[in-house]
Write a protein that holds these residues in place. Structure first.
Motif, mmCIF file in Angstrom:
data_model
loop_
_atom_site.group_PDB
_atom_site.id
_atom_site.type_symbol
_atom_site.label_atom_id
_atom_site.label_comp_id
_atom_site.label_asym_id
_atom_site.label_seq_id
_atom_site.Cartn_x
_atom_site.Cartn_y
_atom_site.Cartn_z
ATOM 1 N N PHE A 56 44.476 11.164 18.940
ATOM 2 C CA PHE A 56 45.199 10.741 17.739
ATOM 3 C C PHE A 56 44.243 10.575 16.567
ATOM 4 O O PHE A 56 44.564 10.929 15.426
ATOM 5 C CB PHE A 56 45.921 9.422 18.015
ATOM 6 N N VAL A 57 43.055 10.050 16.844
ATOM 7 C CA VAL A 57 42.057 9.861 15.791
ATOM 8 C C VAL A 57 41.335 11.166 15.472
ATOM 9 O O VAL A 57 41.150 11.519 14.303
ATOM 10 C CB VAL A 57 41.027 8.788 16.201
ATOM 11 N N PHE A 64 52.785 10.001 14.678
ATOM 12 C CA PHE A 64 53.339 8.836 15.367
ATOM 13 C C PHE A 64 52.850 8.849 16.814
ATOM 14 O O PHE A 64 52.895 9.891 17.476
ATOM 15 C CB PHE A 64 54.872 8.879 15.382
ATOM 16 N N ILE A 65 52.408 7.683 17.301
ATOM 17 C CA ILE A 65 52.071 7.556 18.716
ATOM 18 C C ILE A 65 52.568 6.203 19.199
ATOM 19 O O ILE A 65 52.435 5.193 18.497
ATOM 20 C CB ILE A 65 50.556 7.709 18.971
ATOM 21 N N THR A 66 53.171 6.185 20.380
ATOM 22 C CA THR A 66 53.735 4.959 20.944
ATOM 23 C C THR A 66 53.176 4.733 22.338
ATOM 24 O O THR A 66 53.239 5.627 23.192
ATOM 25 C CB THR A 66 55.274 5.043 21.028
ATOM 26 N N VAL A 168 51.041 3.696 14.631
ATOM 27 C CA VAL A 168 50.863 3.394 16.054
ATOM 28 C C VAL A 168 51.840 2.292 16.441
ATOM 29 O O VAL A 168 51.938 1.271 15.750
ATOM 30 C CB VAL A 168 49.421 2.931 16.345
ATOM 31 N N PHE A 169 52.555 2.498 17.534
ATOM 32 C CA PHE A 169 53.485 1.498 18.049
ATOM 33 C C PHE A 169 53.072 1.093 19.457
ATOM 34 O O PHE A 169 52.563 1.914 20.221
ATOM 35 C CB PHE A 169 54.915 2.056 18.127
ATOM 36 N N THR A 170 53.312 -0.168 19.800
ATOM 37 C CA THR A 170 53.251 -0.579 21.198
ATOM 38 C C THR A 170 54.561 -1.280 21.523
ATOM 39 O O THR A 170 55.157 -1.937 20.665
ATOM 40 C CB THR A 170 52.083 -1.543 21.500
ATOM 41 N N VAL A 190 54.407 11.172 19.706
ATOM 42 C CA VAL A 190 53.870 11.169 21.068
ATOM 43 C C VAL A 190 54.141 9.811 21.708
ATOM 44 O O VAL A 190 53.859 8.771 21.109
ATOM 45 C CB VAL A 190 52.350 11.431 21.057
ATOM 46 N N THR A 191 54.688 9.820 22.906
ATOM 47 C CA THR A 191 54.915 8.589 23.658
ATOM 48 C C THR A 191 54.169 8.677 24.981
ATOM 49 O O THR A 191 54.316 9.662 25.714
ATOM 50 C CB THR A 191 56.416 8.364 23.930
#
Length: 215
Positions: A56-57, A64-66, A168-170, A190-191
Motif C-alpha cells: 500500500f505504501v 483504500f485498504i481495510t 486505511v480502515f480497521t 483491498v480488504t
C-alpha cells in the motif's frame, strides 16, 4: 553534483516531521520501536495483511485498504505502521482517528465551530479528514450507528474515494456487517483478514523468550 545536506537542512526536516506527527493525531509513543511496519511480526494468519500494508505504501496501486479481524490481531499496528512510514517518506499529511472519537469531535464542533484568535472560523476535523493525504480510521463499526453518524461517515468515505485519496480502515466486523453504503465503497478497495492467535500475546511471549535467552 548533489547539494550537500547541512545540519540546518536536517533540523528543518526533523522539525517538519515533528509538526506533521503532532498534526496526525497518531500516538506519539509509537514512533519508537513499537507500532511501525518494521516491528510487525507476521505469522501464518497475518502475513498477507503485512504484505498488503507494505504494498500500500510502496506501490500505491489502491487507495483504500481495510484490515479485518478480531481484537488483538495487529490491525492497528499495521494501520499506524502505514501512517509512520508515510510521514517518514515525506509522502504528505496524515490523520489518525478512532471512528467513535472522530464522530464525538465532529459533534462538538457542530455546537462550537473552531475559530482563530481573530474570530475566523477554521476548518473542523471533518474538513481536515476530507483533505488530508492519508486518513486512518480505526475501529470502524463500533461507533453508535445513528443516521447522522452513518451519513457523515458515508459522505467522508465517498469524498475520499472520488478524490482517490489513500485511506486505511480497521474493523472487527466482517464486511457484510458494516452499513451498506459504507460497505459498498470499502469493498472497492483491498480488504485483508488477520487471523491466528492474539498478536499482543505473541509479542509478549517472544519478548519473554528473548529475555530468557539473554539471561
Amino acid at each position: 553534483m548533489e547539494a550537500m545536506t547541512t545540519e540546518a537542512d536536517i533540523a528543518e526536516r526533523n522539525d517538519m516531521f515533528d509538526r506533521l506527527a503532532k498534526y496526525s493525531g497518531m500516538p506519539l509513543a509509537t514512533t519508537g520501536s513499537t507500532l511501525v511496519l518494521m516491528t510487525f511480526l507476521p505469522g501464518k494468519g497475518t502475513q498477507a495483511a503485512y504484505n498488503a500494508a507494505l504494498a500500500f505504501v510502496a506501490k500505491r496501486e489502491h487507495h483504500f485498504i481495510t484490515f479485518v479481524g478480531e481484537p488483538g490481531r495487529g490491525k492497528t499496528h499495521l494501520a499506524l505502521g502505514i501512517g509512520w512510514e508515510w510521514l517518514g517518506l515525506g509522502m504528505g499529511t496524515v490523520k489518525y482517528w478512532q471512528v467513535s472519537e472522530l464522530l464525538d469531535a465532529m459533534r462538538a464542533e457542530y455546537d462550537r465551530p473552531p475559530k482563530s484568535d481573530y474570530g475566523v472560523v477554521l476548518p473542523g476535523e471533518f474538513e481536515k479528514c476530507k483533505g488530508v493525504n492519508l486518513l486512518i480510521l480505526d475501529d470502524l463499526g463500533v461507533e453508535k450507528s445513528t443516521e447522522w453518524a452513518v451519513d457523515k461517515l458515508d459522505t467522508l468515505i465517498n469524498h475520499r474515494w472520488l478524490e482517490l485519496k489513500p485511506t486505511v480502515f480497521t474493523t472487527n466486523l466482517a464486511p457484510g456487517q458494516l452499513q451498506p453504503r459504507i460497505r459498498s465503497r470499502i469493498k472497492e478497495g483491498v480488504t485483508v483478514m488477520l487471523e491466528g492467535p492474539d498478536y499482543r500475546e505473541v509479542k509478549a511471549k517472544m519478548r519473554k523468550e528473548g529475555t530468557n535467552a539473554e539471561d
